[in-house]
Each structure stands twice: as C-alpha cells, then as structure tokens.
Design an enzyme around this catalytic site. Sequence first.
Site, short mmCIF file in Angstrom:
data_model
loop_
_atom_site.label_atom_id
_atom_site.label_comp_id
_atom_site.label_asym_id
_atom_site.label_seq_id
_atom_site.Cartn_x
_atom_site.Cartn_y
_atom_site.Cartn_z
N GLY A 236 0.84 -1.19 0.00
CA GLY A 236 0.00 0.00 0.00
C GLY A 236 0.87 1.23 0.00
O GLY A 236 2.04 1.20 -0.42
N SER A 237 0.32 2.33 0.49
CA SER A 237 1.05 3.60 0.43
C SER A 237 2.19 3.62 1.45
O SER A 237 2.15 2.91 2.47
CB SER A 237 0.08 4.73 0.73
OG SER A 237 -0.51 4.51 1.99
N GLY A 241 2.36 2.22 5.23
CA GLY A 241 3.40 1.22 5.44
C GLY A 241 4.27 1.55 6.63
O GLY A 241 4.61 0.68 7.44
N GLU A 258 5.51 -3.53 0.79
CA GLU A 258 5.71 -3.07 -0.60
C GLU A 258 4.99 -1.74 -0.69
O GLU A 258 3.76 -1.70 -0.59
CB GLU A 258 5.08 -4.07 -1.58
CG GLU A 258 5.81 -5.36 -1.71
CD GLU A 258 7.23 -5.17 -2.25
OE1 GLU A 258 8.06 -6.03 -2.00
OE2 GLU A 258 7.49 -4.14 -2.91
N CYS A 292 2.48 0.42 -8.97
CA CYS A 292 3.66 0.87 -8.22
C CYS A 292 4.89 0.81 -9.09
O CYS A 292 5.88 1.47 -8.83
CB CYS A 292 3.85 0.01 -7.01
SG CYS A 292 3.92 -1.69 -7.51
O1 TXE Z 1 -2.95 2.20 -0.35
P1 TXE Z 1 -3.41 2.39 1.18
P2 TXE Z 1 -3.95 2.08 -1.58
C1 TXE Z 1 0.99 1.47 -3.31
C2 TXE Z 1 0.94 2.55 -4.34
C3 TXE Z 1 -0.07 3.51 -3.75
C4 TXE Z 1 -0.95 2.66 -2.89
C5 TXE Z 1 -2.29 2.48 -3.50
O2 TXE Z 1 2.23 3.07 -4.49
O3 TXE Z 1 0.60 4.45 -2.95
O4 TXE Z 1 -0.34 1.38 -2.76
O5 TXE Z 1 -3.00 1.57 -2.74
C6 TXE Z 1 -5.05 -0.76 4.46
N1 TXE Z 1 -3.38 -0.24 9.31
N2 TXE Z 1 1.34 0.23 -3.96
O6 TXE Z 1 -4.48 3.43 -1.86
O7 TXE Z 1 -4.43 3.44 1.34
C7 TXE Z 1 -6.11 -0.37 3.46
O8 TXE Z 1 -7.41 -0.68 3.94
C8 TXE Z 1 -3.51 -1.34 8.54
C9 TXE Z 1 2.71 -0.21 -3.84
O9 TXE Z 1 -4.92 0.96 -1.33
O10 TXE Z 1 -2.16 2.47 1.97
C10 TXE Z 1 -5.71 -1.22 2.26
O11 TXE Z 1 -6.22 -2.54 2.42
N3 TXE Z 1 -3.98 -1.33 7.27
C11 TXE Z 1 2.90 -1.61 -4.22
C12 TXE Z 1 -4.18 -1.23 2.35
O12 TXE Z 1 -3.88 -0.86 3.68
C13 TXE Z 1 -4.30 -0.12 6.74
C14 TXE Z 1 2.07 -2.11 -5.36
C15 TXE Z 1 -3.52 -0.23 1.39
O13 TXE Z 1 -4.17 1.00 1.56
C16 TXE Z 1 -4.19 1.07 7.47
C17 TXE Z 1 0.73 -1.55 -5.39
C18 TXE Z 1 -3.71 0.98 8.82
N4 TXE Z 1 -3.57 2.06 9.59
C19 TXE Z 1 0.40 -0.38 -4.71
N5 TXE Z 1 -4.60 2.10 6.66
C20 TXE Z 1 4.35 -1.99 -4.44
N6 TXE Z 1 5.35 -1.14 -4.19
O14 TXE Z 1 4.56 -3.10 -4.83
C21 TXE Z 1 -4.95 1.56 5.47
N7 TXE Z 1 -4.79 0.22 5.51
#
Ligand code: TXE
Length: 488
Positions: A236-237, A241, A258, A292
């Site tokens: 995720g973001s 992360g 990731e 990503c």
């Molecule tokens: O991320 P979010 P998104 C990254 C990409 C972009 C992001 C997009 O760069 O920044 O992912 O995905 C959960 N505690 N990558 O918008 O918002 C949330 O519910 C625990 C990189 O979905 O961070 C979701 O299930 N969990 C990658 C997940 O986290 C929490 C490849 C991601 O959400 C949370 C693809 C918390 N506090 C996308 N808050 C790579 N580098 O390989 C949210 N979530």
Amino acid sequence: MIHGEIHQNVRQYINGRWETSATTGVSVNPSDTSEVVAEYARADRRQADIAIRAATEAFAHWSHSTPQRRADVLDRIGAELLARKDDLGLLLAREEGKTLPEAVAEVARAGQVFKFFAGEAIRGGAGSGGGENLASVRAGVQIDVTREPVGVVGVITPWNSPFVIPAWKIAPALAHGNSVVFKPAELVPACGWALAEIISRAALPAGTFNLLMGSGREVGQALVDSPLVDALSFTGSAANGERVLQAVGLRRAKVQLETGGKNALVVLADADLDRAVDCAVQGAYFSAGQRCTASSRLIVESAVHDAFVAKLRQRLKALTIGHALERGVDIGPVADEERLAQNLAWVGIARNEGAEHVWGGEALERATTGHYMSPALFLAKPAHRIAREEIFGPLACVLRADDYDEALALCNDTPFGLCAGICTNSLKHAMHFRRHAVVGMTMVNLPTAGVDFHVPFGGRKGSGYGPREQGRHAAEFYTTVKTGYMLA
Ligand code: TXE
C-alpha cells in the site's frame, strides 16, 4: 454498455463460515458510477479478533499438513482462477476500472501464482525439505537446517491489483504451512470476496484461511496490533506502510512492506526511439498509471529529447480513454473520485511549479459518468514535486540529461527504489545500469511495469521493507529457519 450483476452476498469468511456484519458498504463501477458492483459486509474489530483466533487454532493443524495436501489445495485454486479468468476479469474491470484485457491478464497471473506455489509446497516449503544437511566441525555431530512455518499471517492489500497482489501473498503463506487472515482494500470488496470464495471451496480446514472486508483503520489495525498475528505482509502507500512497520516491528512480529515507487525510464541517444516511446506509454500510462511499477519519470538524453517528446505526445494524443469494458479502449477511468481529484490537483501543482505542459491532464466526459481523465505529460526539473513524489495516476514527467552518467544520477535521486528501466543499444551502458541503478528490479528495453510471477518482486529504500515477494524467495518471509544438532 455491459452491465454485470450486483454481488449481494459479499460477506466475511471466518472459521469456515460466511458471516454478515453490523454495517455494510457498496462498491461502484468507476466507468459508470450509476452501476453498483457489490453490497458488502464491513467487518468490525470483534469479527477481526474472532478470525485471528480461528487462524491461530487452525495453524496447529495446517502447519503439520503434508506437502502434497498443500500442493493439491493451491493447484485447485490456481486451476479455477485460470478457468474463470474471463468472468473474474469482467468483475475486476467493473470494480477497479482497468481495461478488460488488463483485468483478464491479471486474474490469469493470479492463477499462475497459485500453481507456482503448489509446486513450492512440494519443492522447498516448510516441513518438506527446503533445508540442508551439513557435517559438523565436531566429530559425530550431524547438523540439519530446516524451514518451519511462521504461524498466523496477516495479509493487507491495495486496490490496484486486487487479484494478483493477494495471490502472491496468500499462496506462499498457505504453501509454507501458515494460516491466513486476508484484508483487501475497501474499494474492491467483490474482487477480494471472489478470490476468497474460490479458496473457501478448496478443502482447507476451517480457520486456515479467513477473509475480512473493512477499513484499514479498524480491521487492518486489528491485524497490525494483535499479538496472535505472527507475520504481516502489507502492500500500500508509504505512509500507511510506515505505520504498519512501527507497530508490527515493535511487537517483534515479522513484517514485509511493498510501498510505492517513483520509477525512472532512461532513454539514451542510441535507443530505438519508437521502442522507447512504446515502453514509456505502457509503463507510465496503462492501468491509468495506477501501478507501483509505473515509470513516472522519463529521463531522456538531450540529443533525442525533443524528438522523443514529440513522438510521445503524438502517441498520447492517439490513445483511447473510455469505459473499461469497451473494446479498443487503451486506458480506463481512474479508480475513484478521490484519485481523480488528486490527479487533477497534481496537474495544477505541475503548472504552478513551472513544469512545461506537453499534453493532457484534464477530466474527460464520456457516455457514462465515470472518473475519466486524459494522460498528462510535463517537462519538469528534478526539484519539481511531480518529479519527486508518487502520484499513482496517468501523469509522467520528462527530465533532460546531458549524458548517461547524469541520467543514472537522476534515476537514483529519489527516496524510492522499486524498479528502473533503460532504453539503449549500448551493451556497456545496459550492463552498467543493471549494476548501478539502486532499485529492486531493472528492465532493459522493456517497460518498467510488467513482471514475471516466478522471480523476486520488490524494492529498496522507501519502496519496500523485509524479504522480497514471489518466487522461491517468498520462503524467506513465510518460513523461519531452525538449525538442529544431533550426536549420532
Ligand atoms: O494504499 P493504502 P492504496 C501502493 C501505491 C499507492 C498505494 C495504493 O504506491 O501508494 O499502494 O493503494 C489498508 N493499518 N502500492 O491506496 O491506502 C487499506 O485498507 C492497517 C505499492 O490501497 O495504503 C488497504 O487494504 N492497514 C505496491 C491497504 O492498507 C491499513 C504495489 C492499502 O491502503 C491502514 C501496489 C492501517 N492504519 C500499490 N490504513 C508496491 N510497491 O509493490 C490503510 N490500511
């Protein structure tokens, strides 16, 4: 327009049973926001704790299952994903907005990932070899190094690849004898549920695999905080992360991240320019740039800079932006209203900081109401925010470099380190780049987006933390090593 059914039984899968929840949510089609894709149950912390406890109890049994049993389960899941790639691809394109061909290809890859890890369960997973026997330096002592499952694995995934990213976490977790609690992103509940529904019919013991749909703040956080979750794999973001890393690391559980990228595609003067433009269009704009591994920085040697920009502008102008399910569409809508607003705000930031606008960057109207925008291209300076921060949308910038050395320095001048590409016909520069680009993955004369499913995936610096994902390397995260000494 093709309209699919509304998925109404999208519920939690906890301890082998489908459960409703106190609250529900809906997902809508980003190509046509009048179309509801799913009504789904939203889990709460209580349900998360029940799922985690079920996974804990199931681990005792599953961790001692035979490699053949694990292989059979994963092979069955992979076979069904491959057999149903068209209808699941349709669901994916409806719920996330990537074009139908991209969506079908993603589901097929998820099936291949499960089949690959069916083999890993036999070849080198926990409790089935994958270790080594060594002679001791002490007379008569035998040493064997084995791998054992880590325990309950929490899997938290983003919305942009809702089949293949969960697949490359869930499959190795199960292959190596762990139990799983899976939380997909809230934007794509039906995709997460469809994958879980296939897994629920693969003859796993109850509690071995659990699905929780709900917010990151509540359900994701429950997985992060629970002392019963032994390992957490997060994609995720970067911001989220970081939060996950601190919380899970503090309680000394295993964590794998990731998180994001600001990937460069370097184009040298000796490159095949048409091929370089193809790599840029595919890498930067397909899937609406929501990958990503997208190449959001195009670093071009001065001698070919203007010719490259002119060719790329022509290609962008010719792209078809439209409904993800329509034939011939190159780029579908972005995933939701918030992402569209963010992307358009980035266009404003680019203009305000003095980047030169080359093409696109405006919202588009189509026959159905959706989150459509034209792919944006700017000429930027290295200090510009659009050249430094992840945008995760169809916006790329071109940076000028006087020579290869400057191009490499610009490529590495980023807090991220996921992947980097170079277009060149110089073997010397290609080999030097593969060795000196500070990233987890390099591509030569290929788009930066688009990887194989059986080799390591992941990055360095701000793009990742912990062992690589995918391929044989997945055993690093999903098993733990034990050294045994025995006096015969
Ligand atoms: O991320 P979010 P998104 C990254 C990409 C972009 C992001 C997009 O760069 O920044 O992912 O995905 C959960 N505690 N990558 O918008 O918002 C949330 O519910 C625990 C990189 O979905 O961070 C979701 O299930 N969990 C990658 C997940 O986290 C929490 C490849 C991601 O959400 C949370 C693809 C918390 N506090 C996308 N808050 C790579 N580098 O390989 C949210 N979530």
